[in-house]
Design a protein around this motif. Sequence first.
Motif, PDB file in Angstrom:
ATOM      1  N   PHE A 240       0.836  -1.191   0.000  1.00 42.73           N
ATOM      2  CA  PHE A 240       0.000   0.000   0.000  1.00 42.73           C
ATOM      3  C   PHE A 240       0.877   1.250   0.000  1.00 42.73           C
ATOM      4  O   PHE A 240       1.837   1.351   0.749  1.00 42.73           O
ATOM      5  N   VAL A 241       0.538   2.175  -0.907  1.00 42.21           N
ATOM      6  CA  VAL A 241       1.252   3.454  -0.990  1.00 42.21           C
ATOM      7  C   VAL A 241       0.245   4.570  -0.721  1.00 42.21           C
ATOM      8  O   VAL A 241      -0.771   4.675  -1.414  1.00 42.21           O
ATOM      9  N   ALA A 242       0.522   5.394   0.291  1.00 39.71           N
ATOM     10  CA  ALA A 242      -0.448   6.406   0.716  1.00 39.71           C
ATOM     11  C   ALA A 242      -0.829   7.358  -0.406  1.00 39.71           C
ATOM     12  O   ALA A 242      -1.959   7.849  -0.465  1.00 39.71           O
ATOM     13  N   THR A 243       0.090   7.623  -1.324  1.00 43.60           N
ATOM     14  CA  THR A 243      -0.188   8.598  -2.388  1.00 43.60           C
ATOM     15  C   THR A 243      -0.858   7.974  -3.613  1.00 43.60           C
ATOM     16  O   THR A 243      -1.357   8.684  -4.477  1.00 43.60           O
ATOM     17  N   ASN A 244      -0.859   6.641  -3.697  1.00 40.32           N
ATOM     18  CA  ASN A 244      -1.362   6.013  -4.920  1.00 40.32           C
ATOM     19  C   ASN A 244      -2.013   4.660  -4.669  1.00 40.32           C
ATOM     20  O   ASN A 244      -2.064   3.806  -5.541  1.00 40.32           O
ATOM     21  N   ASP A 245      -2.528   4.432  -3.462  1.00 42.42           N
ATOM     22  CA  ASP A 245      -3.166   3.163  -3.107  1.00 42.42           C
ATOM     23  C   ASP A 245      -2.257   1.976  -3.446  1.00 42.42           C
ATOM     24  O   ASP A 245      -1.259   1.779  -2.798  1.00 42.42           O
ATOM     25  N   TYR A 246      -2.611   1.212  -4.499  1.00 41.25           N
ATOM     26  CA  TYR A 246      -1.849   0.023  -4.859  1.00 41.25           C
ATOM     27  C   TYR A 246      -1.435   0.093  -6.326  1.00 41.25           C
ATOM     28  O   TYR A 246      -2.117  -0.452  -7.205  1.00 41.25           O
ATOM     29  N   PRO A 247      -0.340   0.767  -6.629  1.00 40.44           N
ATOM     30  CA  PRO A 247       0.091   0.857  -8.039  1.00 40.44           C
ATOM     31  C   PRO A 247       0.568  -0.501  -8.544  1.00 40.44           C
ATOM     32  O   PRO A 247       1.448  -1.123  -7.956  1.00 40.44           O
ATOM     33  N   LYS A 248      -0.015  -0.968  -9.645  1.00 38.63           N
ATOM     34  CA  LYS A 248       0.385  -2.256 -10.186  1.00 38.63           C
ATOM     35  C   LYS A 248       1.772  -2.152 -10.815  1.00 38.63           C
ATOM     36  O   LYS A 248       2.037  -1.232 -11.598  1.00 38.63           O
TER      37      LYS A 248
END
Length: 344
Positions: A240-248
Amino acid sequence: MEMPVERRQCGSNGFRKRAGSHEYCFSGNATAVMWLMFIAFSVVMRIAVAQGTMFSFLQFSNYDSGLTLLGDASIGQEDLALQLTQNNSGRALYRTPILFTDGSSHASISFQTSFVFSVDSSTDPSSMGEGLTFLIVPDNTTLGSPGPWLGLFNPINGSSTATPNPLAQTVAVEFDIHKDIEFWDINDNHVGIDINSLDSIFAKEASSDMQVVNLTSGHIKAWIEYDGQARKMSVSITPFVATNDYPKPAQPLLVVDVDLSSYVSEYMFVGFSAATGSGVVNHKVYSWSFESTDSSLSDFEDISPTPSPSGPAQPVSQASLFRAHDCGRLLALLLVLVLSCLAF
């Protein structure tokens, strides 16, 4: 005495039928329209069935989870997450079996699935967890053993073995946090593809776009994609990335050539398993999407409704046998064919 049916020409492109005292006139156009409608309807139904299965869980519900829960598996009351373990092993399977091979050709279907999970030992840092798997299995009653068996298999006669068992008909992707030498694990933080054995046919250290991902670091999203025509499976993960949720990730972590039709039956169950070692470790799944089709993987759309861990509560979506817009297009085509025939 029953009157014979008389058939005579009716106009330039039709015919007249007479039965008893009644006489009917059918135009050629009307007949063609009826046949086209019948054929098109048959095609629509065939394509609709061929679309396969699609479902999404944004969260899980105790009222009607749509799942079969075995062992430790349960639905959390507070976070509405699927909790797979408490201090043993657990398994959760989608309640309805999925078509995995064509009954006549035995060719594999294509599928994609994505889910958000976590492995947490914060309640007891000294506890040992083992990890979890996404699995494809032939029944919804078997529960695998805890410890290194990941709730996936059971030891044969009490012994540890990595010898594949063809009768198992089990395909899994493991997210393993413990190095078990009896299964030739590469380290204590890896992702592997398992077929009828916990000795992975291919495994790599958990990473996303070349950056190592600690499988116990929090919420992680996984994508598993299988192209039945190309006979290729890929696996990707990202934290999980706070700025981009879940970047594939731009590149999958694993890409393996494998023909699943050699290992699965016509209908199989899909879901998750997990196991603890010593102590209490929470293995959880927060959201899950799955889609299958007998077409190429390139025909899929994005079905990854996975809100961030702090997102609002969402209802469970309904299962669907085919995409609504696909049937809309087919019905529109049917209407055009009918109108075209009537115009002539």
